[in-house]
Scaffold this active site. Structure first.
Site, short mmCIF file in Angstrom:
data_model
loop_
_atom_site.label_atom_id
_atom_site.label_comp_id
_atom_site.label_asym_id
_atom_site.label_seq_id
_atom_site.Cartn_x
_atom_site.Cartn_y
_atom_site.Cartn_z
N LYS A 1 -34.49 27.43 -44.47
CA LYS A 1 -33.23 27.95 -43.36
C LYS A 1 -33.55 27.10 -41.95
O LYS A 1 -33.30 25.77 -42.00
CB LYS A 1 -33.26 29.47 -43.12
CG LYS A 1 -32.78 30.05 -44.28
CD LYS A 1 -32.55 31.43 -44.01
CE LYS A 1 -31.99 32.07 -45.23
NZ LYS A 1 -30.49 31.79 -45.57
N THR B 1 -39.30 16.27 -59.19
CA THR B 1 -39.00 15.15 -58.82
C THR B 1 -38.88 14.73 -57.14
O THR B 1 -39.50 13.88 -56.86
CB THR B 1 -37.52 14.70 -59.13
OG1 THR B 1 -37.25 14.93 -60.61
CG2 THR B 1 -37.10 13.30 -58.78
N ASP C 1 -43.20 35.68 -46.45
CA ASP C 1 -42.12 34.97 -46.62
C ASP C 1 -41.28 34.70 -45.58
O ASP C 1 -40.73 35.87 -44.82
CB ASP C 1 -41.10 35.67 -47.72
CG ASP C 1 -39.78 34.98 -48.01
OD1 ASP C 1 -39.50 34.15 -47.17
OD2 ASP C 1 -39.23 35.43 -48.91
N PHE D 1 -36.15 40.56 -50.33
CA PHE D 1 -35.16 39.59 -50.98
C PHE D 1 -35.96 38.16 -50.90
O PHE D 1 -36.38 37.79 -49.69
CB PHE D 1 -33.90 39.31 -50.21
CG PHE D 1 -32.91 38.19 -50.73
CD1 PHE D 1 -31.91 38.48 -51.77
CD2 PHE D 1 -33.32 37.02 -50.49
CE1 PHE D 1 -31.33 37.40 -52.31
CE2 PHE D 1 -32.42 35.97 -50.96
CZ PHE D 1 -31.44 36.23 -51.90
#
Length: 499
Positions: A358, A382, A327, A217
């Site tokens: 997280k 941005t 990751d 995931f």
């Protein structure tokens, strides 16, 4: 005349008071003085979700798809390791907002940071960091994200982002840009490349790929979703890239009783990875520019792999001229007893990219210098992160260091794992496959139905836990989790298993 006691509405009005000499002691006192104390244990007053939660659910569901909502929380009353819902139930939270609350709820250090008038102005004037960063931004990056006890070893470059998905998404871009530059040997862009990229054609839009793993995931944006393979509901109806997918090792537990079988599983998966590199390059003509992998597959079921597997994986990736992206969105920030889970693997050299979010409060990724783009605006949006989240992270990492929380995580994790193994021996027909690093812990229910039943009954006893994979129950407590909290969880689990 200023009130001595700080009602929440009065405290809110104090925010608007004019700050004199750079300080407003009244506001600070109101912010930190009304903290709820952590309960001594769970308190369950109603079924969960209770009547107020159900009413709010109806209201929210009329505005958006809300069927994932479990209950509504009262974050003003939540404290430490306990989340309080709107019906007054106090739940020991071993799930912590899907592993994203490092110090629990309403930690005084974080609230104190928000009371600083300088920080209030940073929050009020959120900059477009890629073009107008504040004067303190380079120093903040160095002193928080790149300090020695925070940054992954030997990684000195940082790109900040908003969330885990966009961190992986933009890291893919860094990898593709770096890989393409290698292929053109550093030469400038050609006229053909410039024109063809505008209509999504090669050579300007090359056919490269990112290899990922079954059960992974990595997020829900389009590129990240193409590397996500944990649940069909994440992916159904959404177009995806045809990128290679390798097998992640599926170990047998207990590990010490299945050494040979698990070593063979490592070899099988590594051989498959080698084959996929070759097939992508020669047959599909879509070479692998990078490989993304979680140190522990979290959403996919808390699947672990050995340090030897990761060492050999890195060797294969380097041999094929690709980049290794680890990751650490869910594992980063200390839950495995080290700031970064891949530190457990003793890799011969640092990963090329490490993504995070997280527990780190903001998104982003560390990377080797070679992956820094040569031109501006190649990786850009941005906001490029959020300075207000760095304020919170600075308070968090200071507390981690001051209170030696990583040592606590290791100690409490070892205690919890051992007690769970004792429960497994007693109730082997109900739970199995105890595994974890630090307090990043999981175990399986004997069936999916048994797993779901255990989680439901834990909630009824005032324990907020989570599931992952097909039949795993996962623990994601705060770094402030202690043996006392572990015993409350273990006692509740034991009583459920006895039934």
């Amino acid at each position: 005349m200023i009130a001595n006691k700080c009602h929440p509405r009065i405290a809110a009005r104090f925010l608007t008071r004019r700050i004199i000499d750079g300080r407003d002691a009244t506001w600070k006192r109101c912010l930190t003085g009304s903290l709820a104390e952590e309960p001594k244990g769970p308190v369950v007053k109603t079924e969960i979700p209770g009547p107020r939660s159900r009413h709010l659910f109806q209201e929210l569901n009329s505005l958006q798809q809300a069927s994932s909502v479990q209950f509504f929380a009262d974050y003003e009353k939540s404290a430490g390791n306990y989340i309080v819902d709107v019906d007054g139930n106090s739940l020991l939270d071993v799930y912590m907002q899907i592993s994203s609350m490092p110090l629990g709820y309403n930690h005084p250090a974080m609230l104190h940071a928000l009371a600083n008038p300088v920080n209030q102005k940073i929050i009020a004037n959120r900059p477009a960091l890629g073009v107008f960063p504040g004067k303190d931004w380079p120093g903040k990056l160095k002193n928080v994200l790149l300090r020695n006890d925070v940054a992954p070893p030997s990684l000195s470059h940082i790109t900040t982002m908003m969330c885990g998905s966009c961190s992986n998404e933009n890291a893919f871009k860094n990898i593709f840009i770096w890989y393409a530059d290698q292929q053109r040997h550093g030469a400038p862009f050609t006229k053909e490349e410039i024109e063809s990229c505008m209509i999504n054609q090669s050579p300007g839009s090359p056919k490269y790929s990112i290899m990922s793993f079954k059960g992974a995931f990595h997020g829900r944006t389009l590129g990240s979703l193409s590397t996500t393979h944990s649940k069909y509901i994440h992916k159904l109806d959404v177009p995806a890239f045809d990128w290679p997918i390798a097998s992640f090792p599926q170990y047998k537990y207990p590990l010490e009783e299945n050494v040979r079988e698990n070593q063979e599983e490592d070899k099988r998966c590594l051989a498959e990875i080698e084959e996929l590199f070759e097939k992508s390059r020669k047959e599909k003509k879509v070479p692998v520019a990078g490989v993304i992998i979680e140190p522990i597959q979290a959403e996919g079921g808390d699947n672990h792999a050995s340090p030897e597997f990761f060492q050999q994986l890195q060797r294969i990736i380097k041999k094929n001229g690709a980049a290794l992206l680890i990751d650490e969105v869910q594992t980063g920030g200390g839950p495995t007893g080290k700031m970064w889970c891949h530190e457990h693997f003793n890799l011969p050299s640092p990963p090329d990219v490490v993504t995070f979010s997280k527990k780190m409060q903001m998104g982003g990724y560390y990377h080797v210098p070679d992956l820094k783009p040569k031109q501006s605006y190649r990786v850009f949006n941005t906001w490029m992160g959020d300075p207000s989240k760095l304020i919170l992270l600075e308070a968090i990492v200071d507390i981690i260091a001051k209170e030696h929380l990583l040592d606590r995580v290791t100690k409490v994790g070892n205690y919890t794992l051992q007690e769970l193994r004792n429960l497994e021996k007693e109730f082997s027909t109900s739970i199995n496959s105890i595994r974890g690093r630090g307090t990043f812990i999981a175990f399986n229910g004997s069936t999916q139905e048994r797993r779901d039943d255990i989680i439901k009954k834990l909630l009824a006893k005032g324990i907020q836990a989570g599931g992952c994979g097909v039949n795993a129950i996962r623990m994601r407590p705060a770094l402030t989790f202690t043996e006392k909290h572990a015993d409350i969880f273990l006692d509740a689990l034991r009583s459920i298993l006895k039934q």
